[in-house]
Write an enzyme that holds these catalytic residues in place. Structure first.
Site, PDB file in Angstrom:
ATOM      1  N   HIS A 190     117.917 -38.672  13.636  1.00 38.41           N
ATOM      2  CA  HIS A 190     119.074 -39.648  13.014  1.00 38.41           C
ATOM      3  C   HIS A 190     118.695 -39.702  11.487  1.00 38.41           C
ATOM      4  CE1 HIS A 190     121.163 -43.157  11.666  1.00 38.41           C
ATOM      5  NE2 HIS A 190     121.790 -43.074  12.762  1.00 38.41           N
ATOM      6  N   ASP A 233     110.659 -42.885  15.814  1.00 35.54           N
ATOM      7  CA  ASP A 233     111.750 -43.683  15.802  1.00 35.54           C
ATOM      8  C   ASP A 233     112.176 -44.150  17.038  1.00 35.54           C
ATOM      9  OD1 ASP A 233     114.520 -44.713  15.906  1.00 35.54           O
ATOM     10  OD2 ASP A 233     115.511 -42.922  14.817  1.00 35.54           O
ATOM     11  N   GLN A 260     116.395 -45.739  20.283  1.00 35.07           N
ATOM     12  CA  GLN A 260     117.011 -45.190  21.653  1.00 35.07           C
ATOM     13  C   GLN A 260     116.240 -45.118  22.814  1.00 35.07           C
ATOM     14  OE1 GLN A 260     120.322 -44.737  21.719  1.00 35.07           O
ATOM     15  NE2 GLN A 260     120.614 -45.029  19.232  1.00 35.07           N
ATOM     16  N   LYS A 270     120.346 -52.691  19.738  1.00 33.98           N
ATOM     17  CA  LYS A 270     120.369 -51.478  20.804  1.00 33.98           C
ATOM     18  C   LYS A 270     119.392 -51.876  22.012  1.00 33.98           C
ATOM     19  CE  LYS A 270     120.527 -48.130  17.230  1.00 33.98           C
ATOM     20  NZ  LYS A 270     122.100 -47.667  17.325  1.00 33.98           N
ATOM     21  N   CYS A 330     125.379 -39.567  12.940  1.00 34.11           N
ATOM     22  CA  CYS A 330     124.442 -39.485  11.883  1.00 34.11           C
ATOM     23  C   CYS A 330     123.186 -38.625  12.160  1.00 34.11           C
ATOM     24  CB  CYS A 330     123.766 -40.949  11.586  1.00 34.11           C
ATOM     25  SG  CYS A 330     124.767 -42.170  11.205  1.00 34.11           S
TER      26      CYS A 330
END
Length: 415
Positions: free
Chosen positions: A130, A207, A210, A233, A372
């Site tokens: 991202h 990251d 997700q 999220k 993104c």
């Protein structure tokens, strides 16, 4: 007997906890929400926790001596310990509250990166990232004369691990990688990547935006140095996120922002002495209500049992993938064997934006665009895809409705 044999996920009961899922859109269409990779919906228990804070003990934290301030402080710091347990951090001081994944990554770049990296040092970044895990490092590289090296991805959407190993040099200092690709759903082997990074005396930042709502995350088992994620999220509110950082690293990092709360003492003559982590990195009044609501969201999703969530979401993914492949001209982008419940796709002869706008008329919410992740889109020779992403409250019937609507839309745009 396994846990999934003993327990079941009652999706209809689950859906009743989400007021928005009862909405009808475009007149009489039932809402089908497949944009969960962007933002999950929020259960009533989390909404009630948010309202309860403002109705019963809205006050600033840490420095107040009155009853409301004490209750707010206790709830806020209890939330920090819940997050620590959620990701299995060793110490509560390793949990920093931020505005989201983006701010968490920027914090590492501006604090650890600016203080630890020097001209000629190298950062490895995957092509799956991202923008929030690319742009901060590009900005830092330009400022300090760093080199960014790219971990390539194959046609299925998997990282090339042989190439990853070969990218390391004596100047490699940091690896930046997503746990799960937001654009493709690919689940990256972060534990293996962390092991390889540490063999080369490099740090690794993950990251996890997700991942945390879909699989159990254990930062000690993964052995990562930094792990970032967002509340919105994770069935929680927007504007709140978490940075896990290895305590030994946080203790050596300077503050990123100055202000109240992040200090020990301030003197105009003698300067400022800073607080210890995590407060050193939480300048100013924090997002108190959001932190408390995030804690409730974490308890909510944990109580569902991740084994059941993963099993259900994988069932949704397989059903949707199998049915979508029956559409003429369908091309699914990213078919890694290990992926989360995300389907990114294009259809020959149909523009992604047109598909998104038209399926919305049937009540189906999906995402279109570059997500993104423009470097990844360019790898596939694309400017945009459509993306359907699933959550625990989605159903097989919704998948069927979506695919039927998609088939009708494709026929419409080609006529």
């Amino acid at each position: 007997m396994s846990m999934t044999d003993e327990l079941t996920l009652d999706v209809e009961v689950l859906r009743a906890e989400f007021p928005v899922l009862g909405r009808r859109v475009h007149g009489d269409k039932a809402l089908v929400y497949f944009d969960n990779a962007a933002t999950t919906q929020t259960p009533k228990a989390v909404l009630d926790t948010w309202v309860d804070y403002f109705e019963r003990y809205n006050a600033n934290i840490h420095r107040g001596l009155h009853r409301l301030a004490d209750e707010a402080t206790q709830a806020y710091e209890h939330s920090r310990d819940t997050v620590r347990e959620f990701v299995n951090a060793e110490d509560v001081r390793e949990i920093i509250f931020t505005r989201g994944t983006t701010e968490a990554i920027n914090l590492v770049a501006q604090s650890w990166g600016r203080s630890q990296l020097v001209e000629g040092d190298e950062i490895l970044i995957s092509r799956l990232e991202h923008h929030s895990n690319i742009v901060p490092w590009q900005m830092l590289a330009q400022e300090k004369g760093l080199t960014i090296r790219i971990i390539p991805v194959d046609e299925r959407g998997e990282l090339d691990m042989d190439a990853y190993r070969a990218l390391f040099t004596s100047r490699t200092r940091l690896v930046c990688v997503a746990h799960v690709s937001n654009a493709l759903g690919t689940v990256n082997p972060v534990a293996e990547m962390a092991r390889i990074a540490h063999e080369h005396d490099a740090r690794i930042l993950v990251d996890g935006a997700q991942a945390v709502a879909h699989t159990r995350v254990d930062v000690q088992t993964l052995d990562v140095d930094f792990y970032a994620f967002s509340g919105h999220k994770l069935y929680g509110p927007t504007g709140i996120g978490v940075l896990y950082g290895r305590l030994s690293l946080l203790e050596a990092m300077p503050p990123w922002q100055g202000g109240g709360e992040m200090i020990r003492t301030v003197s105009l003559e003698e300067g400022t002495r800073f607080a210890e982590p995590p407060h050193r990195f939480e300048a100013g009044t924090p997002a108190i209500a959001e932190v408390i609501a995030l804690e409730r969201a974490i308890r909510w999703v944990t109580n569902l049992h991740f084994e059941l969530l993963e099993e259900w979401e994988q069932r949704l993914l397989k059903h949707a993938t199998d049915r979508m492949k029956g559409i003429d001209g369908m091309r699914i982008i990213g078919e890694a064997p290990h992926k989360a419940a995300v389907i990114s796709f294009v259809v020959e002869g149909a523009h992604s934006q047109d598909i998104g706008l038209l399926v919305d008329q049937f009540g189906v919410a999906i995402r279109t665009g570059h997500h993104c992740a423009q470097p990844l889109m360019h790898h596939y020779g694309l400017d945009a895809t459509c993306r359907a992403s699933f959550a625990a409250y989605n159903t097989l019937e919704e998948v069927d409705y979506f695919v039927d609507a998609l088939q009708r839309v494709v026929t419409m745009v080609r006529d």
